[in-house]
Motif scaffolding. Structure first.
Motif, short mmCIF file in Angstrom:
data_model
loop_
_atom_site.label_atom_id
_atom_site.label_comp_id
_atom_site.label_asym_id
_atom_site.label_seq_id
_atom_site.Cartn_x
_atom_site.Cartn_y
_atom_site.Cartn_z
N GLY A 87 9.35 79.43 21.06
CA GLY A 87 10.16 78.28 20.93
C GLY A 87 8.80 76.76 20.85
O GLY A 87 8.84 76.50 19.80
N SER A 88 9.21 76.03 21.72
CA SER A 88 8.10 74.60 21.49
C SER A 88 7.89 74.58 22.90
O SER A 88 8.32 74.24 23.99
N LEU A 89 7.16 73.25 23.05
CA LEU A 89 6.74 73.43 24.56
C LEU A 89 7.60 71.84 24.65
O LEU A 89 7.77 71.43 26.44
N ASN A 90 7.81 71.04 23.96
CA ASN A 90 8.77 69.87 24.74
C ASN A 90 9.98 70.85 25.79
O ASN A 90 10.60 70.10 26.51
N THR A 91 10.85 71.84 24.57
CA THR A 91 12.09 72.58 25.27
C THR A 91 11.59 73.74 26.85
O THR A 91 12.12 74.17 26.90
N ARG A 92 9.81 73.26 26.54
CA ARG A 92 9.57 74.86 27.88
C ARG A 92 9.83 75.96 27.04
O ARG A 92 9.71 76.98 28.04
N THR A 93 10.10 76.19 26.20
CA THR A 93 9.86 77.67 25.44
C THR A 93 9.18 78.33 24.44
O THR A 93 9.09 79.24 24.19
N TYR A 121 2.57 70.74 31.28
CA TYR A 121 3.08 71.45 31.20
C TYR A 121 1.47 73.03 30.48
O TYR A 121 1.89 73.92 30.89
N TRP A 122 0.53 72.47 30.50
CA TRP A 122 -0.39 73.75 29.88
C TRP A 122 -1.46 73.08 30.30
O TRP A 122 -3.03 72.60 30.21
N ALA A 123 -1.29 72.63 31.30
CA ALA A 123 -2.30 71.88 32.56
C ALA A 123 -3.99 72.25 32.47
O ALA A 123 -3.35 73.74 33.07
N GLY A 124 -4.98 72.42 32.65
CA GLY A 124 -6.17 73.38 32.38
C GLY A 124 -6.45 74.12 31.24
O GLY A 124 -7.55 75.16 31.30
N ARG A 125 -5.50 73.74 30.26
CA ARG A 125 -5.36 74.28 29.03
C ARG A 125 -5.49 73.28 28.17
O ARG A 125 -6.22 73.84 26.66
N THR A 126 -5.47 72.22 27.98
CA THR A 126 -5.03 71.22 26.79
C THR A 126 -6.84 70.85 26.08
O THR A 126 -6.60 70.30 25.10
N ASP A 127 -8.44 71.94 26.35
CA ASP A 127 -9.03 71.55 25.68
C ASP A 127 -8.88 72.75 24.28
O ASP A 127 -9.97 72.57 23.18
N THR A 178 13.83 56.26 24.72
CA THR A 178 14.37 56.75 26.08
C THR A 178 13.26 57.61 26.87
O THR A 178 12.60 58.17 27.23
N ARG A 179 13.48 57.52 28.13
CA ARG A 179 12.94 57.47 29.52
C ARG A 179 13.37 58.16 30.32
O ARG A 179 12.59 58.85 31.28
N SER A 180 14.49 58.59 30.62
CA SER A 180 15.18 59.44 31.30
C SER A 180 16.75 59.55 30.77
O SER A 180 16.87 59.06 29.58
N ALA A 181 18.29 60.47 31.60
CA ALA A 181 18.75 60.83 30.49
C ALA A 181 19.78 59.79 31.08
O ALA A 181 20.46 59.36 30.38
N TYR A 232 19.46 61.69 18.79
CA TYR A 232 18.10 62.37 17.54
C TYR A 232 16.96 61.04 18.06
O TYR A 232 16.51 60.39 18.83
N GLY A 233 15.99 62.49 19.11
CA GLY A 233 14.73 62.19 19.51
C GLY A 233 14.30 61.95 21.11
O GLY A 233 12.99 62.10 21.07
N TYR A 234 15.28 62.39 21.86
CA TYR A 234 14.68 62.69 22.92
C TYR A 234 14.19 63.51 23.37
O TYR A 234 13.71 64.32 23.08
N ARG A 235 13.21 62.91 24.88
CA ARG A 235 11.87 63.98 25.16
C ARG A 235 12.69 63.99 25.98
O ARG A 235 11.50 63.30 27.13
N ASP A 236 12.98 65.07 26.55
CA ASP A 236 13.15 64.86 28.22
C ASP A 236 11.80 65.92 29.73
O ASP A 236 12.11 66.39 30.57
N GLY A 237 10.48 66.74 28.31
CA GLY A 237 9.73 67.04 29.47
C GLY A 237 8.83 66.17 30.27
O GLY A 237 8.50 66.63 31.60
N LEU A 238 9.68 65.02 30.62
CA LEU A 238 8.77 63.97 31.95
C LEU A 238 9.37 63.38 32.31
O LEU A 238 9.44 62.84 33.20
N TRP A 239 10.77 63.10 31.50
CA TRP A 239 11.73 62.97 32.94
C TRP A 239 12.08 63.03 34.15
O TRP A 239 11.40 64.03 34.44
N GLY A 240 12.34 62.05 35.17
CA GLY A 240 12.47 62.41 36.21
C GLY A 240 13.36 63.54 37.48
O GLY A 240 13.30 63.63 38.06
#
Length: 489
Positions: free
Chosen positions: A263-269, A375-381, A79-82, A107-115
């Protein structure tokens, strides 16, 4: 469960090794010699005809019940959106997808990039209880009926996350027991990929559940069964220490105390030093979530250590990792940090100096690369920085976190080595692992005389394969303590 003696004749070791014979006896590797030099001495002879032999594989982080039950949940991975997720749920309900005790689980949705944000109202179009679990297991999106069925009270987003959600999920599925045959099938599937053991991190009393499963015939894997803080007193009262067998076959052993500190990256926690984009560092969860105070973590580790139980601490964000490192250093303890997804540059060397193990999941880097870039822009190295951990001298263990990624160590090995998947270029290729390191981080014992006879036989040499072939490595046999748990010879 003593296996008959076996002579494995005509095998080859990885990376150009000469043909050899291996004799297995009493659950151990009894002898290794150039091919033709060992007598059978009454052992059954198995001709390997030039196939490759190596130690069996371990998955260092699984949630086995969640992996097994995944087949009973609507698949939301694509899935790519709600709106897309709602459409998948509608189709599942139309087609009579089975519920679990009246609840339709996805199970398995990832909403971190949903618009668009998720909302409870979007799922309230369904009268049936609907609960959709995030791909990272740290949150769920539900309608009003689903929330009422689980006894939860989400806000207008319909999302419940972290401790409240994780505890609810475990309690609900404890009431809806799965057939033991489902576990047997999942364990056999793992054995067919060369797996001889898993580290189990389900939030239940794993030592008892796995002892019952082995007694019921789920006997194709070794299991290190962790304990969570709410059952720590039970384990301590029984006098169990990390590594102790907990049932007659010896397949299930007492694992570690599992503590989740963020928490986790996808949940932004995931708990970070810097705020997530668009959030104030001083807001309630602007930098993520600290699940427990450091003082409570310290007390748990001290109590566990006093009873001989070692520690495995979940830390994903860089601030969580720093605080866990601080705690281990203060206590003079060694242990495992699970995930270590974002690590402050100064902490790589400290990780090694403290003698800590990093239990990491290379498939997560492939699943989450775009979310990390956002969400971790500038830190992914220094995100999913397996190469930096290895270069610093940190001992690594590879796992899947199944069902977050498939319970298949070859996926982890291939992603750890290539940092790529599908048609995408490598993401931060400087963080790749050498193949020998990835293989070593996926095993417990070398193929050596006196080692457990936990052996894998493959049709190809991993050193001769490209990324995709390595990912799909053909496994022709797996032996656990000298007993075939998978045989396609």
């Amino acid at each position: 469960m003593t296996a008959p003696d076996l002579l494995l004749r005509g095998a080859r070791t990885y990376d150009g090794g000469a043909p050899l014979d291996v004799r297995l006896s009493g659950g151990l590797v009894d002898a290794i010699a150039p091919s033709g030099m060992l007598d059978a001495d009454g052992a059954e002879t198995v001709e390997l005809e030039g196939r490759y032999i190596g130690p069996g594989l371990w998955d260092a982080h699984v949630h086995f019940t969640q992996w097994v039950i995944q087949q009973r949940r609507v698949d939301l991975a694509g899935t790519r959106s709600a709106a897309d997720a709602v459409a998948v749920v509608r189709e599942a309900l139309t087609n009579g997808f089975p519920s679990t005790d009246g609840v339709l689980f996805g199970y398995g949705y990832r909403d971190g990039l949903w618009g668009e944000p998720v909302t409870r109202a979007a799922l309230d179009v369904f009268a049936q209880p609907v609960v959709l679990i995030n791909g990272d297991l740290h949150s769920a999106w539900m309608n009003s009926a689903g929330a009422a069925r689980l006894g939860l009270h989400p806000d207008a987003t319909g999302v419940v996350s972290e401790g409240e959600w994780i505890g609810t999920l475990q309690r609900f599925h404890a009431e809806a027991a799965l057939p033991v045959g489902d576990y047997r099938t999942a364990a056999a599937a793992a054995a067919a990929r060369g797996v001889v053991g898993v580290v189990e991190y389900e939030n239940v009393l794993n030592i008892d559940e796995w002892a019952e499963r082995v007694a019921a015939g789920v006997d194709s894997l070794r299991v290190d069964a962790a304990v969570w803080p709410d059952e720590l007193d039970t384990a301590l009262a029984r006098g169990l220490r990390t590594g102790d067998p907990v049932e007659p076959t010896g397949l299930v052993t007492m694992g570690r105390l599992k503590v989740v500190v963020d928490g986790s990256l996808n949940t932004r926690t995931a708990y970070c030093w810097d705020p997530y984009p668009g959030l104030d560092a001083h807001s309630a969860h602007g930098c993520g979530v600290s699940s427990i105070p450091v003082s409570e973590l310290r007390d748990l580790l001290v109590r566990a250590r006093a009873g001989g139980i070692e520690a495995a601490v979940h830390a994903i964000g860089d601030r969580a990792n720093t605080e866990v490192l601080d705690t281990f250093e203060e206590l003079g303890m060694r242990g495992i940090i699970e995930h270590a997804q974002l690590v402050r540059s100064d902490d790589f060397a400290r990780f090694a100096r403290l003698g800590l193990i990093a239990s990491v999941q290379p498939e997560h880097a492939m699943d989450d690369r775009d979310v990390a870039d956002r969400y971790w822009a500038g830190r992914t190295d220094r995100a999913f920085a397996f190469g930096s951990l290895h270069a610093a001298g940190v001992a690594l263990r590879l796992g899947s976190d199944a069902p977050v990624a498939p319970l298949d160590p070859w996926h982890a090995i291939a992603s750890g080595v290539s940092r790529s998947r599908g048609d995408r270029a490598a993401w931060h290729p400087e963080q790749s692992l050498p193949l020998d390191v990835a293989l070593g981080a996926s095993t417990r014992h070398p193929l050596a005389v006196g080692a457990p006879a936990d052996v894998m036989i493959t049709d190809a040499d991993p050193y001769a394969l490209d990324r995709d072939a390595l990912r799909g490595m053909p496994v022709s046999a797996t032996l656990l303590a000298g007993r075939f748990t998978h045989r396609a010879l």
